[in-house]
Scaffold this motif. Structure first.
Motif, PDB file in Angstrom:
ATOM      1  N   ASP A  22       0.834  -1.196   0.000  1.00  0.00           N
ATOM      2  CA  ASP A  22       0.000   0.000   0.000  1.00  0.00           C
ATOM      3  C   ASP A  22       0.873   1.253   0.000  1.00  0.00           C
ATOM      4  O   ASP A  22       1.604   1.499   0.973  1.00  0.00           O
ATOM      5  CB  ASP A  22      -0.905  -0.010   1.233  1.00  0.00           C
ATOM      6  CG  ASP A  22      -1.798   1.226   1.324  1.00  0.00           C
ATOM      7  OD1 ASP A  22      -1.814   2.024   0.363  1.00  0.00           O
ATOM      8  OD2 ASP A  22      -2.467   1.381   2.364  1.00  0.00           O
ATOM      9  N   PRO A  23       0.815   2.079  -1.053  1.00  0.00           N
ATOM     10  CA  PRO A  23       1.634   3.301  -1.098  1.00  0.00           C
ATOM     11  C   PRO A  23       1.259   4.323  -0.029  1.00  0.00           C
ATOM     12  O   PRO A  23       2.035   5.234   0.257  1.00  0.00           O
ATOM     13  CB  PRO A  23       1.348   3.873  -2.499  1.00  0.00           C
ATOM     14  CG  PRO A  23       0.809   2.729  -3.287  1.00  0.00           C
ATOM     15  CD  PRO A  23       0.045   1.896  -2.301  1.00  0.00           C
ATOM     16  N   GLY A  24       0.063   4.168   0.546  1.00  0.00           N
ATOM     17  CA  GLY A  24      -0.383   5.093   1.580  1.00  0.00           C
ATOM     18  C   GLY A  24      -0.191   4.590   2.991  1.00  0.00           C
ATOM     19  O   GLY A  24      -0.616   5.237   3.958  1.00  0.00           O
ATOM     20  N   ASP A  25       0.456   3.446   3.150  1.00  0.00           N
ATOM     21  CA  ASP A  25       0.623   2.834   4.470  1.00  0.00           C
ATOM     22  C   ASP A  25       1.573   3.660   5.338  1.00  0.00           C
ATOM     23  O   ASP A  25       2.709   3.935   4.942  1.00  0.00           O
ATOM     24  CB  ASP A  25       1.167   1.410   4.305  1.00  0.00           C
ATOM     25  CG  ASP A  25       1.359   0.705   5.632  1.00  0.00           C
ATOM     26  OD1 ASP A  25       0.679   1.076   6.612  1.00  0.00           O
ATOM     27  OD2 ASP A  25       2.209  -0.212   5.697  1.00  0.00           O
ATOM     28  N   THR A  26       1.110   4.063   6.509  1.00  0.00           N
ATOM     29  CA  THR A  26       1.961   4.787   7.462  1.00  0.00           C
ATOM     30  C   THR A  26       2.089   4.031   8.781  1.00  0.00           C
ATOM     31  O   THR A  26       2.598   4.565   9.759  1.00  0.00           O
ATOM     32  CB  THR A  26       1.381   6.188   7.747  1.00  0.00           C
ATOM     33  OG1 THR A  26       0.083   6.043   8.343  1.00  0.00           O
ATOM     34  CG2 THR A  26       1.268   7.001   6.458  1.00  0.00           C
ATOM     35  N   SER A  27       1.636   2.789   8.819  1.00  0.00           N
ATOM     36  CA  SER A  27       1.563   2.051  10.077  1.00  0.00           C
ATOM     37  C   SER A  27       2.931   1.845  10.721  1.00  0.00           C
ATOM     38  O   SER A  27       3.034   1.771  11.954  1.00  0.00           O
ATOM     39  CB  SER A  27       0.885   0.695   9.853  1.00  0.00           C
ATOM     40  OG  SER A  27       1.623  -0.106   8.928  1.00  0.00           O
ATOM     41  N   ARG A  28       3.970   1.732   9.914  1.00  0.00           N
ATOM     42  CA  ARG A  28       5.308   1.524  10.461  1.00  0.00           C
ATOM     43  C   ARG A  28       5.914   2.811  10.999  1.00  0.00           C
ATOM     44  O   ARG A  28       6.867   2.777  11.779  1.00  0.00           O
ATOM     45  CB  ARG A  28       6.237   0.930   9.397  1.00  0.00           C
ATOM     46  CG  ARG A  28       5.780  -0.410   8.843  1.00  0.00           C
ATOM     47  CD  ARG A  28       5.724  -1.479   9.914  1.00  0.00           C
ATOM     48  NE  ARG A  28       5.347  -2.772   9.358  1.00  0.00           N
ATOM     49  CZ  ARG A  28       5.180  -3.876  10.090  1.00  0.00           C
ATOM     50  NH1 ARG A  28       5.350  -3.832  11.395  1.00  0.00           N
ATOM     51  NH2 ARG A  28       4.826  -5.017   9.521  1.00  0.00           N
ATOM     52  N   ILE A  29       5.371   3.944  10.558  1.00  0.00           N
ATOM     53  CA  ILE A  29       5.910   5.242  10.956  1.00  0.00           C
ATOM     54  C   ILE A  29       5.143   5.808  12.138  1.00  0.00           C
ATOM     55  O   ILE A  29       5.713   6.419  13.045  1.00  0.00           O
ATOM     56  CB  ILE A  29       5.849   6.237   9.776  1.00  0.00           C
ATOM     57  CG1 ILE A  29       6.600   5.660   8.568  1.00  0.00           C
ATOM     58  CG2 ILE A  29       6.431   7.590  10.171  1.00  0.00           C
ATOM     59  CD1 ILE A  29       8.054   5.369   8.816  1.00  0.00           C
ATOM     60  N   GLY A  30       3.808   5.599  12.161  1.00  0.00           N
ATOM     61  CA  GLY A  30       2.981   6.119  13.228  1.00  0.00           C
ATOM     62  C   GLY A  30       2.364   7.454  12.850  1.00  0.00           C
ATOM     63  O   GLY A  30       2.095   7.732  11.685  1.00  0.00           O
ATOM     64  N   THR A  31       2.175   8.301  13.834  1.00  0.00           N
ATOM     65  CA  THR A  31       1.552   9.596  13.622  1.00  0.00           C
ATOM     66  C   THR A  31       2.541  10.580  13.021  1.00  0.00           C
ATOM     67  O   THR A  31       3.748  10.333  12.958  1.00  0.00           O
ATOM     68  CB  THR A  31       1.041  10.167  14.945  1.00  0.00           C
ATOM     69  OG1 THR A  31       2.176  10.415  15.803  1.00  0.00           O
ATOM     70  CG2 THR A  31       0.096   9.186  15.630  1.00  0.00           C
ATOM     71  N   LYS A  32       2.001  11.738  12.621  1.00  0.00           N
ATOM     72  CA  LYS A  32       2.878  12.792  12.102  1.00  0.00           C
ATOM     73  C   LYS A  32       3.880  13.239  13.165  1.00  0.00           C
ATOM     74  O   LYS A  32       5.019  13.560  12.845  1.00  0.00           O
ATOM     75  CB  LYS A  32       2.050  13.987  11.615  1.00  0.00           C
ATOM     76  CG  LYS A  32       1.465  13.816  10.226  1.00  0.00           C
ATOM     77  CD  LYS A  32       0.902  15.138   9.724  1.00  0.00           C
ATOM     78  CE  LYS A  32       0.401  15.014   8.299  1.00  0.00           C
ATOM     79  NZ  LYS A  32      -0.099  16.301   7.769  1.00  0.00           N
ATOM     80  N   GLU A  33       3.451  13.264  14.403  1.00  0.00           N
ATOM     81  CA  GLU A  33       4.357  13.662  15.482  1.00  0.00           C
ATOM     82  C   GLU A  33       5.485  12.650  15.636  1.00  0.00           C
ATOM     83  O   GLU A  33       6.653  13.021  15.829  1.00  0.00           O
ATOM     84  CB  GLU A  33       3.580  13.793  16.794  1.00  0.00           C
ATOM     85  CG  GLU A  33       4.433  14.149  18.001  1.00  0.00           C
ATOM     86  CD  GLU A  33       5.142  15.487  17.877  1.00  0.00           C
ATOM     87  OE1 GLU A  33       6.162  15.669  18.573  1.00  0.00           O
ATOM     88  OE2 GLU A  33       4.693  16.335  17.081  1.00  0.00           O
ATOM     89  N   GLU A  34       5.158  11.379  15.556  1.00  0.00           N
ATOM     90  CA  GLU A  34       6.192  10.343  15.635  1.00  0.00           C
ATOM     91  C   GLU A  34       7.118  10.419  14.435  1.00  0.00           C
ATOM     92  O   GLU A  34       8.334  10.218  14.551  1.00  0.00           O
ATOM     93  CB  GLU A  34       5.532   8.966  15.728  1.00  0.00           C
ATOM     94  CG  GLU A  34       4.831   8.735  17.053  1.00  0.00           C
ATOM     95  CD  GLU A  34       3.968   7.476  17.049  1.00  0.00           C
ATOM     96  OE1 GLU A  34       3.931   6.787  18.086  1.00  0.00           O
ATOM     97  OE2 GLU A  34       3.333   7.179  16.017  1.00  0.00           O
ATOM     98  N   ALA A  35       6.558  10.738  13.271  1.00  0.00           N
ATOM     99  CA  ALA A  35       7.378  10.898  12.071  1.00  0.00           C
ATOM    100  C   ALA A  35       8.321  12.077  12.215  1.00  0.00           C
ATOM    101  O   ALA A  35       9.474  12.029  11.776  1.00  0.00           O
ATOM    102  CB  ALA A  35       6.488  11.067  10.844  1.00  0.00           C
ATOM    103  N   ARG A  36       7.830  13.160  12.832  1.00  0.00           N
ATOM    104  CA  ARG A  36       8.672  14.334  13.047  1.00  0.00           C
ATOM    105  C   ARG A  36       9.881  13.985  13.902  1.00  0.00           C
ATOM    106  O   ARG A  36      11.003  14.427  13.635  1.00  0.00           O
ATOM    107  CB  ARG A  36       7.864  15.447  13.717  1.00  0.00           C
ATOM    108  CG  ARG A  36       8.624  16.763  13.845  1.00  0.00           C
ATOM    109  CD  ARG A  36       7.895  17.739  14.750  1.00  0.00           C
ATOM    110  NE  ARG A  36       7.786  17.245  16.114  1.00  0.00           N
ATOM    111  CZ  ARG A  36       8.810  17.254  16.985  1.00  0.00           C
ATOM    112  NH1 ARG A  36       9.978  17.724  16.636  1.00  0.00           N
ATOM    113  NH2 ARG A  36       8.629  16.789  18.201  1.00  0.00           N
TER     114      ARG A  36
END
Length: 268
Positions: A22-36
């Motif tokens: 899935d090109p939209g999968d963010t599950s491994r990254i988490g939230t935007k705050e976690e990505a930051r």
């Protein structure tokens, strides 16, 4: 934070089906705050690159491939925004020049490989010759077929001094449509729009198959491929920053010891 490499790596010898990723999968990254927080790895990359430059014994090559608008330029700006310019060299591979066409397809790539102590970033790469070359039939099928092994041999050769990381920025066709529309609607982005992008868009399934061949046949222990979901720019950037940092930490470059005694000198 957990090591993202195991989640996105293409295991050598495995068969890749991009329709199952899935090109939209963010599950491994988490939230935007976690990505930051993960993107703060970009700051740590600067210190690691400084050690790599001082050591002067090894290099890191980062290959970025993806469909148009997948974010190759954006990734470079986000992940290496804090890195000193002396130790990072970006090479964008466009349509080959007459001189480049007069040599073997790896000639221009080998010339651009990073020297020891530096990080080299390829915006497109040797893989164009088995992607667009395959889809657009720019070379006979048997020539394209040989190129996979030639690329693997080339990457194996440079691996004695250069660590290779390869990222496929996996974007959906729907997301690409939105980004292309944005380029058409904003005069400041017109320079980014290329009518040829629409031709490639019409060959989307052919390109996906070509990418699957590349990922399946050219992910090796020495030069692994990572498939990075790229519909969300913040998740894409965080994932790549994290993997680059982890790889540099594993390389563990060291500041060299001087061949003189600091105690013998005084600045007055």
């Amino acid at each position: 934070m957990n090591d993202l490499r195991k989640h996105f790596v293409v295991e050598p010898g495995s068969k890749v089906d991009l329709s199952r990723i899935d090109p939209g999968d963010t599950s491994r990254i988490g939230t935007k705050e976690e990505a930051r927080k993960r993107l703060e790895d970009a700051i740590e990359i600067d210190g690691l690159q400084d050690r790599l430059f001082a050591e002067g014994q090894r290099a890191l090559l980062i290959v970025l491939q993806g469909m148009d608008t997948s974010g190759k330029d954006g990734t470079i700006r986000a992940v290496f925004r804090a890195t000193g310019p002396v130790g990072v060299v970006v090479t964008a591979f466009n349509r080959p020049t007459p001189e480049e066409l007069a040599h073997d397809f790896l000639w221009r790539v080998h010339k651009a490989c990073p020297r020891r102590g530096t990080i080299g970033i390829f915006n497109r790469s040797q893989y164009e010759d088995v992607l667009i070359g395959r889809v657009r039939k720019l070379a006979p099928a048997h020539v394209i077929e040989h190129r996979y092994n030639q690329i693997n041999a080339f990457e194996d050769m440079i691996a004695s001094s250069t660590k290779v990381l390869k990222f496929m920025l996996h974007i959906s066709k729907d997301e690409q449509a939105e980004r292309l529309k944005a380029r058409l609607e904003d005069p400041r982005k017109h320079w980014k729009f290329d009518p040829g992008d629409l031709e490639d868009r019409g060959l989307w399934s052919d390109y996906m198959h070509a990418y699957e061949q590349v990922l399946s046949r050219c992910s090796t222990e020495l030069a692994p491929w990572y498939v990075i979901p790229s519909d969300k720019k913040w998740a894409r950037n965080a994932a790549i920053a994290s993997i680059v940092r982890r790889t540099l930490e594993e390389m563990n470059p060291r500041y060299p010891n001087p061949d003189w005694d600091p105690e013998e000198f005084r600045v007055v």
